[in-house]
Design a protein around this motif. Sequence first.
Motif, mmCIF file in Angstrom:
data_model
loop_
_atom_site.group_PDB
_atom_site.id
_atom_site.type_symbol
_atom_site.label_atom_id
_atom_site.label_comp_id
_atom_site.label_asym_id
_atom_site.label_seq_id
_atom_site.Cartn_x
_atom_site.Cartn_y
_atom_site.Cartn_z
ATOM 1 N N GLY A 1 0.851 -1.187 0.000
ATOM 2 C CA GLY A 1 0.000 0.000 0.000
ATOM 3 C C GLY A 1 0.883 1.232 0.000
ATOM 4 O O GLY A 1 2.026 1.181 0.461
ATOM 5 N N SER A 2 0.368 2.347 -0.516
ATOM 6 C CA SER A 2 1.192 3.557 -0.564
ATOM 7 C C SER A 2 0.391 4.792 -0.194
ATOM 8 O O SER A 2 -0.822 4.864 -0.410
ATOM 9 C CB SER A 2 1.771 3.733 -1.969
ATOM 10 N N ALA A 3 1.102 5.765 0.394
ATOM 11 C CA ALA A 3 0.511 7.084 0.656
ATOM 12 C C ALA A 3 1.593 8.120 0.378
ATOM 13 O O ALA A 3 2.740 7.957 0.779
ATOM 14 C CB ALA A 3 0.047 7.189 2.103
ATOM 15 N N LEU A 4 1.212 9.157 -0.319
ATOM 16 C CA LEU A 4 2.148 10.226 -0.678
ATOM 17 C C LEU A 4 1.709 11.487 0.038
ATOM 18 O O LEU A 4 0.537 11.880 -0.059
ATOM 19 C CB LEU A 4 2.099 10.405 -2.199
ATOM 20 N N LEU A 5 2.649 12.083 0.782
ATOM 21 C CA LEU A 5 2.269 13.234 1.615
ATOM 22 C C LEU A 5 3.224 14.392 1.427
ATOM 23 O O LEU A 5 4.415 14.201 1.204
ATOM 24 C CB LEU A 5 2.291 12.814 3.088
ATOM 25 N N MET A 6 2.687 15.599 1.542
ATOM 26 C CA MET A 6 3.510 16.804 1.506
ATOM 27 C C MET A 6 3.140 17.629 2.728
ATOM 28 O O MET A 6 1.963 17.988 2.891
ATOM 29 C CB MET A 6 3.211 17.566 0.211
ATOM 30 N N ASP A 7 4.112 17.881 3.609
ATOM 31 C CA ASP A 7 3.850 18.578 4.882
ATOM 32 C C ASP A 7 2.634 17.968 5.588
ATOM 33 O O ASP A 7 1.785 18.689 6.122
ATOM 34 C CB ASP A 7 3.617 20.082 4.645
ATOM 35 N N GLY A 8 2.510 16.660 5.531
ATOM 36 C CA GLY A 8 1.439 15.955 6.229
ATOM 37 C C GLY A 8 0.121 15.894 5.477
ATOM 38 O O GLY A 8 -0.809 15.234 5.914
ATOM 39 N N ARG A 9 0.050 16.581 4.334
ATOM 40 C CA ARG A 9 -1.212 16.548 3.570
ATOM 41 C C ARG A 9 -1.135 15.462 2.506
ATOM 42 O O ARG A 9 -0.139 15.301 1.816
ATOM 43 C CB ARG A 9 -1.486 17.914 2.919
ATOM 44 N N LEU A 10 -2.247 14.788 2.342
ATOM 45 C CA LEU A 10 -2.285 13.573 1.523
ATOM 46 C C LEU A 10 -2.668 13.842 0.067
ATOM 47 O O LEU A 10 -3.590 14.589 -0.216
ATOM 48 C CB LEU A 10 -3.331 12.637 2.147
ATOM 49 N N PHE A 11 -1.926 13.182 -0.831
ATOM 50 C CA PHE A 11 -2.383 13.036 -2.224
ATOM 51 C C PHE A 11 -2.933 11.618 -2.299
ATOM 52 O O PHE A 11 -2.169 10.654 -2.294
ATOM 53 C CB PHE A 11 -1.199 13.226 -3.178
ATOM 54 N N PRO A 12 -4.275 11.431 -2.318
ATOM 55 C CA PRO A 12 -4.835 10.093 -2.084
ATOM 56 C C PRO A 12 -4.750 9.132 -3.270
ATOM 57 O O PRO A 12 -4.549 9.556 -4.410
ATOM 58 C CB PRO A 12 -6.312 10.405 -1.773
ATOM 59 N N ASN A 13 -4.889 7.851 -2.942
ATOM 60 C CA ASN A 13 -5.084 6.796 -3.958
ATOM 61 C C ASN A 13 -3.910 6.624 -4.920
ATOM 62 O O ASN A 13 -4.118 6.436 -6.120
ATOM 63 C CB ASN A 13 -6.359 7.074 -4.763
ATOM 64 N N THR A 14 -2.678 6.678 -4.398
ATOM 65 C CA THR A 14 -1.532 6.579 -5.318
ATOM 66 C C THR A 14 -1.309 5.168 -5.870
ATOM 67 O O THR A 14 -0.866 5.028 -7.009
ATOM 68 C CB THR A 14 -0.250 7.092 -4.641
ATOM 69 N N GLU A 15 -1.553 4.112 -5.061
ATOM 70 C CA GLU A 15 -1.538 2.723 -5.595
ATOM 71 C C GLU A 15 -0.248 2.333 -6.316
ATOM 72 O O GLU A 15 -0.295 1.581 -7.304
ATOM 73 C CB GLU A 15 -2.721 2.529 -6.564
ATOM 74 N N ILE A 16 0.918 2.823 -5.833
ATOM 75 C CA ILE A 16 2.129 2.474 -6.577
ATOM 76 C C ILE A 16 2.643 1.065 -6.257
ATOM 77 O O ILE A 16 3.625 0.631 -6.842
ATOM 78 C CB ILE A 16 3.245 3.532 -6.423
ATOM 79 N N GLY A 17 1.945 0.342 -5.383
ATOM 80 C CA GLY A 17 2.239 -1.080 -5.224
ATOM 81 C C GLY A 17 1.954 -1.835 -6.513
ATOM 82 O O GLY A 17 2.456 -2.941 -6.722
ATOM 83 N N HIS A 18 1.141 -1.205 -7.373
ATOM 84 C CA HIS A 18 0.810 -1.869 -8.636
ATOM 85 C C HIS A 18 1.679 -1.391 -9.800
ATOM 86 O O HIS A 18 1.459 -1.789 -10.947
ATOM 87 C CB HIS A 18 -0.674 -1.655 -8.967
ATOM 88 N N LEU A 19 2.658 -0.517 -9.484
ATOM 89 C CA LEU A 19 3.555 -0.057 -10.553
ATOM 90 C C LEU A 19 4.392 -1.247 -11.043
ATOM 91 O O LEU A 19 4.892 -2.028 -10.233
ATOM 92 C CB LEU A 19 4.490 1.038 -9.999
ATOM 93 N N LYS A 20 4.559 -1.350 -12.352
ATOM 94 C CA LYS A 20 5.394 -2.422 -12.885
ATOM 95 C C LYS A 20 6.856 -2.047 -12.701
ATOM 96 O O LYS A 20 7.286 -0.972 -13.116
ATOM 97 C CB LYS A 20 5.092 -2.630 -14.370
ATOM 98 N N VAL A 21 7.604 -2.933 -12.060
ATOM 99 C CA VAL A 21 9.038 -2.714 -11.887
ATOM 100 C C VAL A 21 9.698 -3.934 -12.511
ATOM 101 O O VAL A 21 9.571 -5.049 -12.003
ATOM 102 C CB VAL A 21 9.401 -2.579 -10.391
ATOM 103 N N GLY A 22 10.332 -3.749 -13.660
ATOM 104 C CA GLY A 22 10.773 -4.908 -14.442
ATOM 105 C C GLY A 22 9.534 -5.547 -15.051
ATOM 106 O O GLY A 22 8.646 -4.853 -15.533
#
Length: 254
Positions: A143-164
């Motif tokens: 699971g992933s969460a992206l934050l800037m100064d504690g504020r959330l950019f929701p639903n990033t889902e980078i666990g599903h990013l293809k790596v290789g």
Amino acid sequence: MLGVMTNIGFGIDIGGSGIKGARVNMDDGEFVGDRIKIKTPQPSTPEAVAGTVAEILRTSEWTGPVGITLPSVIRGQVAQTAANIDAGWIGTDVHELFDRHLGGREISVLNDADAAGIAEVAFGDPRARKGSALFLTFGTGIGSALLMDGRLFPNTEIGHLKVGKQEAEEQASSAAKDRDELSYKKWAKRVSKVLNEYERLLNPGVIIVGGGISRDHERWVPLLDVGTPVFPARLRNRAGIVGAAMAVASHLAP
Ligand code: BGC
């Protein structure tokens, strides 16, 4: 003492195996009283799960606002995906569902990793509080969460990013470690590969690693070959509930 404490919230964390809820002291992120855990009903349909959520609130005698997490992308309070819960969640208007079961109170539903991320940044390692932070949970998936100064950019889902050739979570979740019977050393190599890709694309100030396996962080975090500072999560399995309570208190409803 309960009577004099006013800044108390309530969070519920819905997972594939258990549904957990607790009162949260919003000033320090600690639980107030016991956490209640009920097994996730099977099949974990929206109606059955909402019934269990109502039961937790009844048992806790909590009638105030409630924040709820789901292992789903939540956009406009509609679930778009369902990981480890019944596929019937996809397309469910979660606001309508919980409003019907828990009526007459403010409700906020958000992704489980997003909830854990806002809680870790607020009450975990203070180095994650300022600037950009990437929070990750390693469990059945990533699971992933992206934050800037504690504020959330929701639903990033980078666990599903293809790596290789594979998605990140297929190769580097803690379930993948168990499935492939990997040592921490071998698994840390896979995690490093995934984190290197995340660094390359997002360049966060810090990376925080959570999920059950962060309990053993001494065994694998030092083995990571990553340029960005990586810190273990501090709230552990409290994070989802605390973040859910924070979300509804701040009227965050992705
Ligand atoms: C799901 C995410 C969830 C994560 C952790 C992933 O498979 O796509 O929505 O946050 O697992 O539960």
